[in-house]
Motif scaffolding. Structure first.
Motif, PDB file in Angstrom:
ATOM      1  N   VAL A  30       0.828  -1.216   0.000  1.00  0.00           N
ATOM      2  CA  VAL A  30       0.000   0.000   0.000  1.00  0.00           C
ATOM      3  C   VAL A  30       0.856   1.258   0.000  1.00  0.00           C
ATOM      4  O   VAL A  30       0.340   2.364  -0.141  1.00  0.00           O
ATOM      5  CB  VAL A  30      -0.961   0.012   1.205  1.00  0.00           C
ATOM      6  CG1 VAL A  30      -1.918  -1.156   1.130  1.00  0.00           C
ATOM      7  CG2 VAL A  30      -0.199  -0.009   2.524  1.00  0.00           C
ATOM      8  N   GLY A  31       2.173   1.092   0.207  1.00  0.00           N
ATOM      9  CA  GLY A  31       3.083   2.222   0.121  1.00  0.00           C
ATOM     10  C   GLY A  31       3.031   3.187   1.284  1.00  0.00           C
ATOM     11  O   GLY A  31       3.351   4.367   1.127  1.00  0.00           O
ATOM     12  N   LYS A  32       2.626   2.720   2.449  1.00  0.00           N
ATOM     13  CA  LYS A  32       2.562   3.597   3.618  1.00  0.00           C
ATOM     14  C   LYS A  32       2.616   2.782   4.899  1.00  0.00           C
ATOM     15  O   LYS A  32       2.562   1.542   4.876  1.00  0.00           O
ATOM     16  CB  LYS A  32       1.284   4.435   3.595  1.00  0.00           C
ATOM     17  CG  LYS A  32       0.014   3.610   3.709  1.00  0.00           C
ATOM     18  CD  LYS A  32      -1.227   4.512   3.736  1.00  0.00           C
ATOM     19  CE  LYS A  32      -2.496   3.679   3.913  1.00  0.00           C
ATOM     20  NZ  LYS A  32      -3.712   4.529   3.969  1.00  0.00           N
ATOM     21  N   ILE A  33       2.740   3.516   6.036  1.00  0.00           N
ATOM     22  CA  ILE A  33       2.715   2.865   7.340  1.00  0.00           C
ATOM     23  C   ILE A  33       1.295   2.400   7.644  1.00  0.00           C
ATOM     24  O   ILE A  33       0.335   3.150   7.495  1.00  0.00           O
ATOM     25  CB  ILE A  33       3.188   3.823   8.453  1.00  0.00           C
ATOM     26  CG1 ILE A  33       4.619   4.310   8.164  1.00  0.00           C
ATOM     27  CG2 ILE A  33       3.116   3.147   9.813  1.00  0.00           C
ATOM     28  CD1 ILE A  33       5.656   3.216   8.187  1.00  0.00           C
ATOM     29  N   ASP A  34       1.154   1.172   8.048  1.00  0.00           N
ATOM     30  CA  ASP A  34      -0.153   0.627   8.406  1.00  0.00           C
ATOM     31  C   ASP A  34      -0.067   0.019   9.805  1.00  0.00           C
ATOM     32  O   ASP A  34       1.023  -0.249  10.320  1.00  0.00           O
ATOM     33  CB  ASP A  34      -0.586  -0.428   7.396  1.00  0.00           C
ATOM     34  CG  ASP A  34      -2.098  -0.546   7.291  1.00  0.00           C
ATOM     35  OD1 ASP A  34      -2.791   0.006   8.174  1.00  0.00           O
ATOM     36  OD2 ASP A  34      -2.576  -1.200   6.345  1.00  0.00           O
ATOM     37  N   THR A  35      -1.223  -0.199  10.423  1.00  0.00           N
ATOM     38  CA  THR A  35      -1.282  -0.702  11.797  1.00  0.00           C
ATOM     39  C   THR A  35      -2.167  -1.940  11.858  1.00  0.00           C
ATOM     40  O   THR A  35      -3.225  -2.001  11.227  1.00  0.00           O
ATOM     41  CB  THR A  35      -1.851   0.369  12.746  1.00  0.00           C
ATOM     42  OG1 THR A  35      -0.975   1.506  12.733  1.00  0.00           O
ATOM     43  CG2 THR A  35      -1.946  -0.155  14.175  1.00  0.00           C
ATOM     44  N   ILE A  36      -1.711  -2.931  12.635  1.00  0.00           N
ATOM     45  CA  ILE A  36      -2.482  -4.154  12.855  1.00  0.00           C
ATOM     46  C   ILE A  36      -2.695  -4.333  14.353  1.00  0.00           C
ATOM     47  O   ILE A  36      -1.731  -4.380  15.122  1.00  0.00           O
ATOM     48  CB  ILE A  36      -1.761  -5.390  12.297  1.00  0.00           C
ATOM     49  CG1 ILE A  36      -1.555  -5.261  10.790  1.00  0.00           C
ATOM     50  CG2 ILE A  36      -2.540  -6.656  12.614  1.00  0.00           C
ATOM     51  CD1 ILE A  36      -0.779  -6.412  10.195  1.00  0.00           C
ATOM     52  N   ASN A  37      -3.934  -4.408  14.767  1.00  0.00           N
ATOM     53  CA  ASN A  37      -4.276  -4.742  16.153  1.00  0.00           C
ATOM     54  C   ASN A  37      -4.649  -6.217  16.170  1.00  0.00           C
ATOM     55  O   ASN A  37      -5.736  -6.611  15.740  1.00  0.00           O
ATOM     56  CB  ASN A  37      -5.446  -3.876  16.626  1.00  0.00           C
ATOM     57  CG  ASN A  37      -5.775  -4.096  18.086  1.00  0.00           C
ATOM     58  OD1 ASN A  37      -5.440  -5.131  18.658  1.00  0.00           O
ATOM     59  ND2 ASN A  37      -6.439  -3.137  18.704  1.00  0.00           N
ATOM     60  N   LEU A  38      -3.732  -7.053  16.681  1.00  0.00           N
ATOM     61  CA  LEU A  38      -3.947  -8.490  16.610  1.00  0.00           C
ATOM     62  C   LEU A  38      -5.190  -8.935  17.375  1.00  0.00           C
ATOM     63  O   LEU A  38      -5.826  -9.920  17.011  1.00  0.00           O
ATOM     64  CB  LEU A  38      -2.717  -9.246  17.125  1.00  0.00           C
ATOM     65  CG  LEU A  38      -1.674  -9.584  16.056  1.00  0.00           C
ATOM     66  CD1 LEU A  38      -0.914  -8.333  15.653  1.00  0.00           C
ATOM     67  CD2 LEU A  38      -0.719 -10.654  16.538  1.00  0.00           C
ATOM     68  N   THR A  39      -5.535  -8.196  18.443  1.00  0.00           N
ATOM     69  CA  THR A  39      -6.695  -8.607  19.229  1.00  0.00           C
ATOM     70  C   THR A  39      -7.991  -8.437  18.448  1.00  0.00           C
ATOM     71  O   THR A  39      -9.011  -9.025  18.802  1.00  0.00           O
ATOM     72  CB  THR A  39      -6.783  -7.808  20.541  1.00  0.00           C
ATOM     73  OG1 THR A  39      -6.904  -6.407  20.231  1.00  0.00           O
ATOM     74  CG2 THR A  39      -5.542  -8.018  21.384  1.00  0.00           C
ATOM     75  N   LYS A  40      -7.965  -7.625  17.388  1.00  0.00           N
ATOM     76  CA  LYS A  40      -9.154  -7.436  16.559  1.00  0.00           C
ATOM     77  C   LYS A  40      -9.111  -8.284  15.298  1.00  0.00           C
ATOM     78  O   LYS A  40      -9.989  -8.172  14.433  1.00  0.00           O
ATOM     79  CB  LYS A  40      -9.313  -5.951  16.200  1.00  0.00           C
ATOM     80  CG  LYS A  40      -9.572  -5.053  17.399  1.00  0.00           C
ATOM     81  CD  LYS A  40      -9.846  -3.626  16.973  1.00  0.00           C
ATOM     82  CE  LYS A  40     -10.103  -2.735  18.172  1.00  0.00           C
ATOM     83  NZ  LYS A  40     -11.274  -3.172  18.955  1.00  0.00           N
ATOM     84  N   GLN A  41      -8.089  -9.118  15.168  1.00  0.00           N
ATOM     85  CA  GLN A  41      -7.945  -9.950  13.978  1.00  0.00           C
ATOM     86  C   GLN A  41      -8.161 -11.427  14.296  1.00  0.00           C
ATOM     87  O   GLN A  41      -7.795 -12.297  13.506  1.00  0.00           O
ATOM     88  CB  GLN A  41      -6.555  -9.756  13.375  1.00  0.00           C
ATOM     89  CG  GLN A  41      -6.319  -8.385  12.777  1.00  0.00           C
ATOM     90  CD  GLN A  41      -7.136  -8.159  11.525  1.00  0.00           C
ATOM     91  OE1 GLN A  41      -7.497  -9.096  10.822  1.00  0.00           O
ATOM     92  NE2 GLN A  41      -7.461  -6.898  11.242  1.00  0.00           N
ATOM     93  N   ARG A  42      -8.725 -11.704  15.447  1.00  0.00           N
ATOM     94  CA  ARG A  42      -9.002 -13.088  15.814  1.00  0.00           C
ATOM     95  C   ARG A  42     -10.042 -13.693  14.885  1.00  0.00           C
ATOM     96  O   ARG A  42     -10.928 -13.013  14.380  1.00  0.00           O
ATOM     97  CB  ARG A  42      -9.509 -13.155  17.258  1.00  0.00           C
ATOM     98  CG  ARG A  42      -8.494 -12.688  18.303  1.00  0.00           C
ATOM     99  CD  ARG A  42      -7.355 -13.661  18.427  1.00  0.00           C
ATOM    100  NE  ARG A  42      -7.833 -14.983  18.759  1.00  0.00           N
ATOM    101  CZ  ARG A  42      -8.117 -15.378  20.011  1.00  0.00           C
ATOM    102  NH1 ARG A  42      -7.958 -14.542  21.019  1.00  0.00           N
ATOM    103  NH2 ARG A  42      -8.549 -16.593  20.242  1.00  0.00           N
ATOM    104  N   LEU A  43      -9.934 -15.006  14.684  1.00  0.00           N
ATOM    105  CA  LEU A  43     -10.932 -15.731  13.913  1.00  0.00           C
ATOM    106  C   LEU A  43     -12.166 -15.884  14.794  1.00  0.00           C
ATOM    107  O   LEU A  43     -12.145 -16.632  15.781  1.00  0.00           O
ATOM    108  CB  LEU A  43     -10.370 -17.093  13.522  1.00  0.00           C
ATOM    109  CG  LEU A  43     -10.938 -17.763  12.275  1.00  0.00           C
ATOM    110  CD1 LEU A  43     -10.775 -16.865  11.068  1.00  0.00           C
ATOM    111  CD2 LEU A  43     -10.271 -19.098  12.051  1.00  0.00           C
TER     112      LEU A  43
END
Length: 304
Positions: A240-253
């Motif tokens: 995407v060509g930029k800084i991105d953020t991942i919150n693992l607690t919101k990516q749970r299955l």
């Protein structure tokens, strides 16, 4: 109706331990409870846990449990009325205020629970079975497979890591793997800790976290899930060509559902309906191949 998140894990026997068979373990637990119902309660230093067998299952049917976080006498909730004073809420002798979660263990190595704010996590179940029956099982959280692709793209370009750590005595992991984030001043007995490390906003955009910090962040995501309750990672995503953020607690299955209340205990969802919804979500993920994708991508150390 009660809103709940149906969250999924992979269960497996811990390394160098005997195979874990849910139906056999549940059968043993139920048998012990017949002779001594108090066997179902485990009092720890900080938490008290109970496990009740709903259905022992077999090699083709899931094992169903109720996992309870109990409050001992010095932890009983209080009550208050206008014009009155705060007092202890009366509880009958031998009874416990309890927060309840329904847990299903399928023979295919997947586990699921109805998660809510006060629900006990599977780490308590691991600790209970280890202490009561000398059975060693771990529960690895399953995440949205697409999230791993993004994380791997960020490898080598992390800008910040925010990590929240709790250290209850039921944790099956050694918090020493997180020592990179733990200031020595807090000491090994700190009950909880939240740390954020990163590159300041005024630093060059092509400056990233040093390798030891990045390795520690990935290690925390991979191995310390039962003592980490927050893990937010930001980094440069070249796609995407930029800084991105991942919150693992919101990516749970997980699957969000509304469950009917139990008629006798309205604060709880109906147990049969809860287990039925867990089975439906499990079947859907199996049919879509989601579990297979999540299991292939969940192990961080497989990347190059």
């Amino acid at each position: 109706m009660l809103p709940r998140s149906l969250v999924f894990y992979q269960w497996h026997a811990e390394p160098m331990r005997a195979p874990f068979r849910p139906s056999e373990v549940a059968t043993r637990l139920a048998a012990e409870a017949v002779g001594d119902p108090k066997f179902l309660v485990l009092k720890g230093k900080e938490v008290t846990t109970a496990v009740s067998v709903v259905d022992v299952g077999d090699d083709s049917r899931p094992t169903r449990l109720q996992l309870l976080a109990l409050r001992t006498e010095d932890q009983h909730p209080t009550q208050w009325q206008p014009g009155g004073k705060i007092d202890i809420l009366p509880v009958l002798a031998g009874h416990y205020p309890a927060d309840v979660s329904h847990v299903t263990l399928w023979p295919d190595g997947i586990a699921g629970q109805d998660l809510h704010k006060n629900a006990p996590r599977p780490g308590r179940l691991s600790f209970f079975l280890r202490s009561k029956l000398a059975q060693y099982v771990s529960f690895e959280p399953l995440y949205n497979p697409d999230m791993f692709e993004k994380l791997l793209r960020m490898r080598g370009s992390l800008r910040s890591v925010e990590i929240g750590i709790t250290r209850p005595d039921y944790s099956s992991r050694d918090a020493g793997i997180l020592e990179t984030f733990m200031p020595g001043a807090f000491g090994p007995k700190a009950p909880s800790l939240r740390v954020k490390v990163g590159i300041g906003r005024f630093r060059p955009k092509n400056e990233y976290l040093e390798q030891p910090l990045e390795d520690a962040a990935f290690e925390a995501a991979e191995r310390a899930h039962d003592i980490v309750d927050t893990l937010i990672i930001s980094g440069y995503d070249p796609q995407v060509g930029k800084i991105d953020t991942i919150n693992l607690t919101k990516q749970r299955l997980k699957v969000e559902v509304d469950l009917p209340r139990d008629k006798a205990v309205p604060a709880l969802p109906n147990a049969d309906a809860t287990f039925t919804e867990l089975d439906k979500a499990h079947r859907s993920y199996v049919d879509q191949g989601t579990f297979a994708r999540a299991l292939r991508t969940q192990v961080f150390h497989d990347y190059e």
